[in-house]
Design a protein around this motif. Structure first.
Motif, PDB file in Angstrom:
ATOM      1  N   THR A  91       0.845  -1.193   0.000  1.00 53.07           N
ATOM      2  CA  THR A  91       0.000   0.000   0.000  1.00 53.07           C
ATOM      3  C   THR A  91       0.881   1.244   0.000  1.00 53.07           C
ATOM      4  O   THR A  91       1.845   1.335   0.760  1.00 53.07           O
ATOM      5  CB  THR A  91      -0.929   0.018   1.231  1.00 53.07           C
ATOM      6  OG1 THR A  91      -0.119  -0.097   2.402  1.00 53.07           O
ATOM      7  CG2 THR A  91      -1.927  -1.091   1.188  1.00 53.07           C
ATOM      8  N   GLU A 112      -0.994  20.560   0.377  1.00 48.72           N
ATOM      9  CA  GLU A 112      -1.578  20.169  -0.906  1.00 48.72           C
ATOM     10  C   GLU A 112      -1.822  21.356  -1.822  1.00 48.72           C
ATOM     11  O   GLU A 112      -2.514  21.219  -2.817  1.00 48.72           O
ATOM     12  CB  GLU A 112      -2.907  19.448  -0.666  1.00 48.72           C
ATOM     13  CG  GLU A 112      -2.771  18.165   0.103  1.00 48.72           C
ATOM     14  CD  GLU A 112      -4.097  17.456   0.271  1.00 48.72           C
ATOM     15  OE1 GLU A 112      -5.070  17.849  -0.394  1.00 48.72           O
ATOM     16  OE2 GLU A 112      -4.151  16.520   1.055  1.00 48.72           O
ATOM     17  N   PRO A 147       2.124   5.125   0.651  1.00 52.48           N
ATOM     18  CA  PRO A 147       1.940   5.991   1.828  1.00 52.48           C
ATOM     19  C   PRO A 147       0.835   7.004   1.582  1.00 52.48           C
ATOM     20  O   PRO A 147       0.523   7.353   0.445  1.00 52.48           O
ATOM     21  CB  PRO A 147       3.291   6.683   1.972  1.00 52.48           C
ATOM     22  CG  PRO A 147       3.898   6.623   0.620  1.00 52.48           C
ATOM     23  CD  PRO A 147       3.383   5.367  -0.009  1.00 52.48           C
ATOM     24  N   LYS A 148       0.239   7.493   2.656  1.00 55.03           N
ATOM     25  CA  LYS A 148      -0.800   8.507   2.528  1.00 55.03           C
ATOM     26  C   LYS A 148      -0.180   9.811   2.048  1.00 55.03           C
ATOM     27  O   LYS A 148       0.993  10.082   2.265  1.00 55.03           O
ATOM     28  CB  LYS A 148      -1.497   8.723   3.870  1.00 55.03           C
ATOM     29  CG  LYS A 148      -2.292   7.528   4.297  1.00 55.03           C
ATOM     30  CD  LYS A 148      -3.101   7.836   5.516  1.00 55.03           C
ATOM     31  CE  LYS A 148      -3.959   6.642   5.854  1.00 55.03           C
ATOM     32  NZ  LYS A 148      -4.888   6.919   6.906  1.00 55.03           N
ATOM     33  N   TYR A 149      -0.991  10.601   1.368  1.00 56.94           N
ATOM     34  CA  TYR A 149      -0.505  11.845   0.792  1.00 56.94           C
ATOM     35  C   TYR A 149       0.034  12.782   1.865  1.00 56.94           C
ATOM     36  O   TYR A 149       1.022  13.471   1.655  1.00 56.94           O
ATOM     37  CB  TYR A 149      -1.625  12.533   0.007  1.00 56.94           C
ATOM     38  CG  TYR A 149      -1.135  13.644  -0.871  1.00 56.94           C
ATOM     39  CD1 TYR A 149      -0.515  13.381  -2.075  1.00 56.94           C
ATOM     40  CD2 TYR A 149      -1.262  14.969  -0.479  1.00 56.94           C
ATOM     41  CE1 TYR A 149      -0.059  14.384  -2.889  1.00 56.94           C
ATOM     42  CE2 TYR A 149      -0.806  15.990  -1.279  1.00 56.94           C
ATOM     43  CZ  TYR A 149      -0.207  15.695  -2.488  1.00 56.94           C
ATOM     44  OH  TYR A 149       0.259  16.707  -3.271  1.00 56.94           O
ATOM     45  N   SER A 150      -0.579  12.779   3.023  1.00 57.61           N
ATOM     46  CA  SER A 150      -0.132  13.653   4.105  1.00 57.61           C
ATOM     47  C   SER A 150       1.243  13.235   4.635  1.00 57.61           C
ATOM     48  O   SER A 150       1.955  14.053   5.213  1.00 57.61           O
ATOM     49  CB  SER A 150      -1.148  13.664   5.231  1.00 57.61           C
ATOM     50  OG  SER A 150      -1.297  12.361   5.765  1.00 57.61           O
ATOM     51  N   GLN A 151       1.637  11.991   4.433  1.00 57.55           N
ATOM     52  CA  GLN A 151       2.949  11.541   4.869  1.00 57.55           C
ATOM     53  C   GLN A 151       4.034  11.900   3.860  1.00 57.55           C
ATOM     54  O   GLN A 151       5.200  12.013   4.209  1.00 57.55           O
ATOM     55  CB  GLN A 151       2.953  10.027   5.082  1.00 57.55           C
ATOM     56  CG  GLN A 151       2.063   9.571   6.199  1.00 57.55           C
ATOM     57  CD  GLN A 151       1.938   8.059   6.271  1.00 57.55           C
ATOM     58  OE1 GLN A 151       2.298   7.366   5.324  1.00 57.55           O
ATOM     59  NE2 GLN A 151       1.429   7.564   7.375  1.00 57.55           N
TER      60      GLN A 151
END
Length: 73
Positions: A25, A36, A27-31
C-alpha cells in the motif's frame, strides 16, 4: 462439478506481498507532502516565469491567472 471445486481451490489462497501478487500500500498523501496547495508567492513566481518563457508566454500566464482566479478574487 469437479471444475467448480477446482476453481474454488485455485482461488482460495489470498495474495500477499511476499509472492509479488499484491503491491504494498502506498503511503498517505499527508505523509509524503506537507501541504496540498501552492502559497501565493509560489503562484506569483510561476506566473512570472510562464510569462518570460517560450513563444506563448502571455497565453500561458493568462491560463495560470484564470486557473487561480480564487486567489485574485
Amino acid at each position: 462439478m469437479s471444475k467448480v471445486v477446482e476453481f474454488k481451490y485455485h482461488h482460495s489462497t489470498t495474495p500477499t506481498i511476499e509472492n509479488r501478487k499484491v503491491l504494498p500500500t502506498p503511503p498517505k498523501y499527508s505523509q509524503v507532502r506537507e501541504r496540498e496547495y501552492l502559497l501565493p508567492d509560489e503562484v506569483n513566481r510561476i506566473i512570472k516565469a510562464a510569462k518570460n518563457v517560450g513563444r506563448h508566454g502571455h497565453r500561458d500566464m493568462t491560463m495560470l491567472i484564470i486557473g487561480n482566479w480564487t486567489y485574485y478574487a
